[in-house]
Design a protein around this motif. Structure first.
Motif, PDB file in Angstrom:
ATOM      1  N   ALA A  26       0.824  -1.215   0.000  1.00 41.59           N
ATOM      2  CA  ALA A  26       0.000   0.000   0.000  1.00 41.59           C
ATOM      3  C   ALA A  26       0.853   1.258   0.000  1.00 41.59           C
ATOM      4  CB  ALA A  26      -0.928  -0.001   1.211  1.00 41.59           C
ATOM      5  N   GLY A  27       2.161   1.092   0.204  1.00 45.19           N
ATOM      6  CA  GLY A  27       3.037   2.262   0.225  1.00 45.19           C
ATOM      7  C   GLY A  27       3.105   2.951   1.569  1.00 45.19           C
ATOM      8  N   ARG A  28       2.486   2.355   2.601  1.00 48.19           N
ATOM      9  CA  ARG A  28       2.545   2.968   3.928  1.00 48.19           C
ATOM     10  C   ARG A  28       3.882   2.695   4.604  1.00 48.19           C
ATOM     11  NH1 ARG A  28      -2.989   1.613   3.510  1.00 48.19           N
ATOM     12  NH2 ARG A  28      -2.654  -0.497   4.322  1.00 48.19           N
ATOM     13  N   LEU A  29       4.540   1.601   4.192  1.00 51.60           N
ATOM     14  CA  LEU A  29       5.923   1.349   4.569  1.00 51.60           C
ATOM     15  C   LEU A  29       6.757   1.571   3.317  1.00 51.60           C
ATOM     16  CD1 LEU A  29       5.760  -1.841   6.855  1.00 51.60           C
ATOM     17  CD2 LEU A  29       6.370   0.487   7.538  1.00 51.60           C
ATOM     18  N   GLN A  30       7.538   2.614   3.310  1.00 54.95           N
ATOM     19  CA  GLN A  30       8.260   3.024   2.117  1.00 54.95           C
ATOM     20  C   GLN A  30       9.589   2.286   1.971  1.00 54.95           C
ATOM     21  OE1 GLN A  30       7.521   5.555  -0.341  1.00 54.95           O
ATOM     22  NE2 GLN A  30       5.456   5.272   0.478  1.00 54.95           N
ATOM     23  N   PRO A  31      10.094   2.140   0.732  1.00 53.69           N
ATOM     24  CA  PRO A  31      11.410   1.536   0.526  1.00 53.69           C
ATOM     25  C   PRO A  31      12.473   2.270   1.348  1.00 53.69           C
ATOM     26  CG  PRO A  31      10.273   1.775  -1.558  1.00 53.69           C
ATOM     27  CD  PRO A  31       9.433   2.480  -0.545  1.00 53.69           C
ATOM     28  N   GLY A  32      13.286   1.502   2.047  1.00 59.51           N
ATOM     29  CA  GLY A  32      14.330   2.078   2.878  1.00 59.51           C
ATOM     30  C   GLY A  32      13.902   2.396   4.302  1.00 59.51           C
ATOM     31  N   GLN A  33      12.599   2.345   4.574  1.00 58.76           N
ATOM     32  CA  GLN A  33      12.108   2.665   5.915  1.00 58.76           C
ATOM     33  C   GLN A  33      12.557   1.598   6.908  1.00 58.76           C
ATOM     34  OE1 GLN A  33       8.002   3.818   6.021  1.00 58.76           O
ATOM     35  NE2 GLN A  33       7.807   3.496   8.236  1.00 58.76           N
ATOM     36  N   GLU A  34      13.046   2.044   8.072  1.00 61.51           N
ATOM     37  CA  GLU A  34      13.587   1.131   9.068  1.00 61.51           C
ATOM     38  C   GLU A  34      12.641   0.984  10.255  1.00 61.51           C
ATOM     39  OE1 GLU A  34      17.349   2.759  10.145  1.00 61.51           O
ATOM     40  OE2 GLU A  34      18.311   2.206   8.252  1.00 61.51           O
ATOM     41  N   PHE A  35      12.707  -0.177  10.895  1.00 58.71           N
ATOM     42  CA  PHE A  35      11.922  -0.422  12.099  1.00 58.71           C
ATOM     43  C   PHE A  35      12.531  -1.613  12.827  1.00 58.71           C
ATOM     44  CE2 PHE A  35       9.858  -2.158   8.339  1.00 58.71           C
ATOM     45  CZ  PHE A  35       9.856  -3.520   8.609  1.00 58.71           C
ATOM     46  N   THR A  36      12.121  -1.795  14.071  1.00 55.76           N
ATOM     47  CA  THR A  36      12.656  -2.876  14.890  1.00 55.76           C
ATOM     48  C   THR A  36      11.560  -3.878  15.241  1.00 55.76           C
ATOM     49  OG1 THR A  36      12.193  -1.746  16.975  1.00 55.76           O
ATOM     50  CG2 THR A  36      14.324  -1.283  15.920  1.00 55.76           C
ATOM     51  N   VAL A  37      11.960  -5.023  15.729  1.00 51.63           N
ATOM     52  CA  VAL A  37      11.004  -6.028  16.192  1.00 51.63           C
ATOM     53  C   VAL A  37      10.138  -5.438  17.300  1.00 51.63           C
ATOM     54  CG1 VAL A  37      10.777  -8.229  17.408  1.00 51.63           C
ATOM     55  CG2 VAL A  37      12.447  -7.999  15.559  1.00 51.63           C
ATOM     56  N   LYS A  38      10.755  -4.704  18.197  1.00 52.96           N
ATOM     57  CA  LYS A  38      10.023  -4.115  19.324  1.00 52.96           C
ATOM     58  C   LYS A  38       8.938  -3.162  18.838  1.00 52.96           C
ATOM     59  CE  LYS A  38      10.643  -1.360  23.528  1.00 52.96           C
ATOM     60  NZ  LYS A  38      11.606  -0.618  24.371  1.00 52.96           N
ATOM     61  N   GLN A  39       9.255  -2.332  17.854  1.00 51.83           N
ATOM     62  CA  GLN A  39       8.267  -1.377  17.332  1.00 51.83           C
ATOM     63  C   GLN A  39       7.062  -2.100  16.728  1.00 51.83           C
ATOM     64  OE1 GLN A  39      10.948   0.721  14.704  1.00 51.83           O
ATOM     65  NE2 GLN A  39      11.040   2.513  16.064  1.00 51.83           N
ATOM     66  N   ILE A  40       7.327  -3.140  15.956  1.00 50.93           N
ATOM     67  CA  ILE A  40       6.224  -3.876  15.335  1.00 50.93           C
ATOM     68  C   ILE A  40       5.422  -4.633  16.388  1.00 50.93           C
ATOM     69  CG2 ILE A  40       5.612  -5.656  13.658  1.00 50.93           C
ATOM     70  CD1 ILE A  40       6.666  -3.049  12.432  1.00 50.93           C
ATOM     71  N   ALA A  41       6.101  -5.222  17.356  1.00 51.56           N
ATOM     72  CA  ALA A  41       5.409  -5.953  18.421  1.00 51.56           C
ATOM     73  C   ALA A  41       4.479  -5.020  19.196  1.00 51.56           C
ATOM     74  CB  ALA A  41       6.424  -6.594  19.361  1.00 51.56           C
ATOM     75  N   GLU A  42       4.952  -3.819  19.477  1.00 56.03           N
ATOM     76  CA  GLU A  42       4.121  -2.849  20.190  1.00 56.03           C
ATOM     77  C   GLU A  42       2.961  -2.375  19.325  1.00 56.03           C
ATOM     78  OE1 GLU A  42       6.877   0.173  21.350  1.00 56.03           O
ATOM     79  OE2 GLU A  42       7.602  -0.950  23.117  1.00 56.03           O
ATOM     80  N   GLN A  43       3.215  -2.212  18.042  1.00 60.17           N
ATOM     81  CA  GLN A  43       2.171  -1.751  17.125  1.00 60.17           C
ATOM     82  C   GLN A  43       1.008  -2.739  17.070  1.00 60.17           C
ATOM     83  OE1 GLN A  43       3.561  -0.765  13.175  1.00 60.17           O
ATOM     84  NE2 GLN A  43       1.552  -1.128  12.252  1.00 60.17           N
ATOM     85  N   TYR A  44       1.325  -4.029  17.058  1.00 62.15           N
ATOM     86  CA  TYR A  44       0.285  -5.050  16.947  1.00 62.15           C
ATOM     87  C   TYR A  44      -0.116  -5.647  18.296  1.00 62.15           C
ATOM     88  CZ  TYR A  44       0.863  -4.877  11.891  1.00 62.15           C
ATOM     89  OH  TYR A  44       0.909  -4.459  10.581  1.00 62.15           O
TER      90      TYR A  44
END
Length: 235
Positions: A26-44
């Motif tokens: 969908a383009g909400r996560l752009q090419p080159g965009q960085e994130f961590t396991v912790k950020q995704i775990a907290e998001q979900y």
């Protein structure tokens, strides 16, 4: 309860991987965009283990890159990468349709053994109709979902080989990941959205291998012309 726990975790792992893949498409996560396991775990709102497993799966699919110190980032494909994706699927699909044994015979008068294939073609046609409508309307979000399912079902039906079908599916997802940011910036996006899904289904329904090859070649030529345009615009 270990088996039940494993199933639950694997299901969650797949759900997270699917959700993140959709975010990239969908383009909400752009090419080159960085994130961590912790950020995704907290998001979900889930534990780190299924998130880490999902991210590793997406790395294996070529959608993410892993950095030991910085976490994960969305893979950034180049125009040359995209061109090679198109060329790869062109070679494989051309070979599939030229292999007479893989072509679906005409379905104008289905016989009992053919009914399963006929039902599958009806499903593919419905996906194709929805994808074509979305392409003509310039609705990229709807188009991507139907286009991916259309090609996946079609590849399974015609190739009759799950390894080939999954290879083509992965290429298509990667191609969309590359394309989405560029398409959203196009002034005339509609001019670059392919809508020939039903032409291809019609050729397959007729058992017309040459016609199917021609439709696919036109589509791939269209894709390569778009790649050339992007490259020229960047100069």
């Amino acid at each position: 309860m270990p088996a039940s726990g494993a199933v639950t975790r694997n299901t969650l792992r797949q759900q997270i991987a699917d959700a993140l893949r959709d975010e990239v498409l969908a383009g909400r996560l752009q090419p080159g965009q960085e994130f961590t396991v912790k950020q995704i775990a907290e998001q979900y709102g889930v534990s780190a283990t299924p998130v880490r497993e999902a991210l590793v799966d997406l790395c294996a699919q070529g959608l993410l890159d892993s950095d030991q110190h910085r976490g994960f980032r969305v893979h950034q494909y180049s125009v040359d990468d995209y061109r090679r994706m198109v060329e790869a699927r062109m070679l494989v699909v051309d070979g599939i349709f030229r292999r007479d044994a893989a072509m679906v015979p005409p379905r104008s008068v289905p016989t009992e053994p053919d009914l399963g294939v006929g039902v599958a073609l009806v499903s593919v046609r419905r996906r194709g109709e929805a994808a074509a409508r979305a392409a003509r309307a310039g609705d990229l979000d709807v188009l991507i979902g139907y286009d991916i399912r259309y090609w996946r079902e079609l590849a399974r039906l015609v190739a009759a080989n799950d390894y080939i079908a999954e290879f083509l599916h992965r290429l298509r997802v990667q191609a969309w990941v590359f394309s989405v940011p560029y398409l959203r910036s196009e002034r005339d996006m509609n001019g670059w959205l392919w809508s020939g899904h039903i032409d291809l289904v019609d050729a397959i329904t007729r058992g017309d291998a040459e016609g199917a090859v021609e439709v696919v070649r036109d589509y791939n030529t269209h894709s390569l012309e778009w790649a050339d345009r992007l490259e020229n615009r960047a100069r």
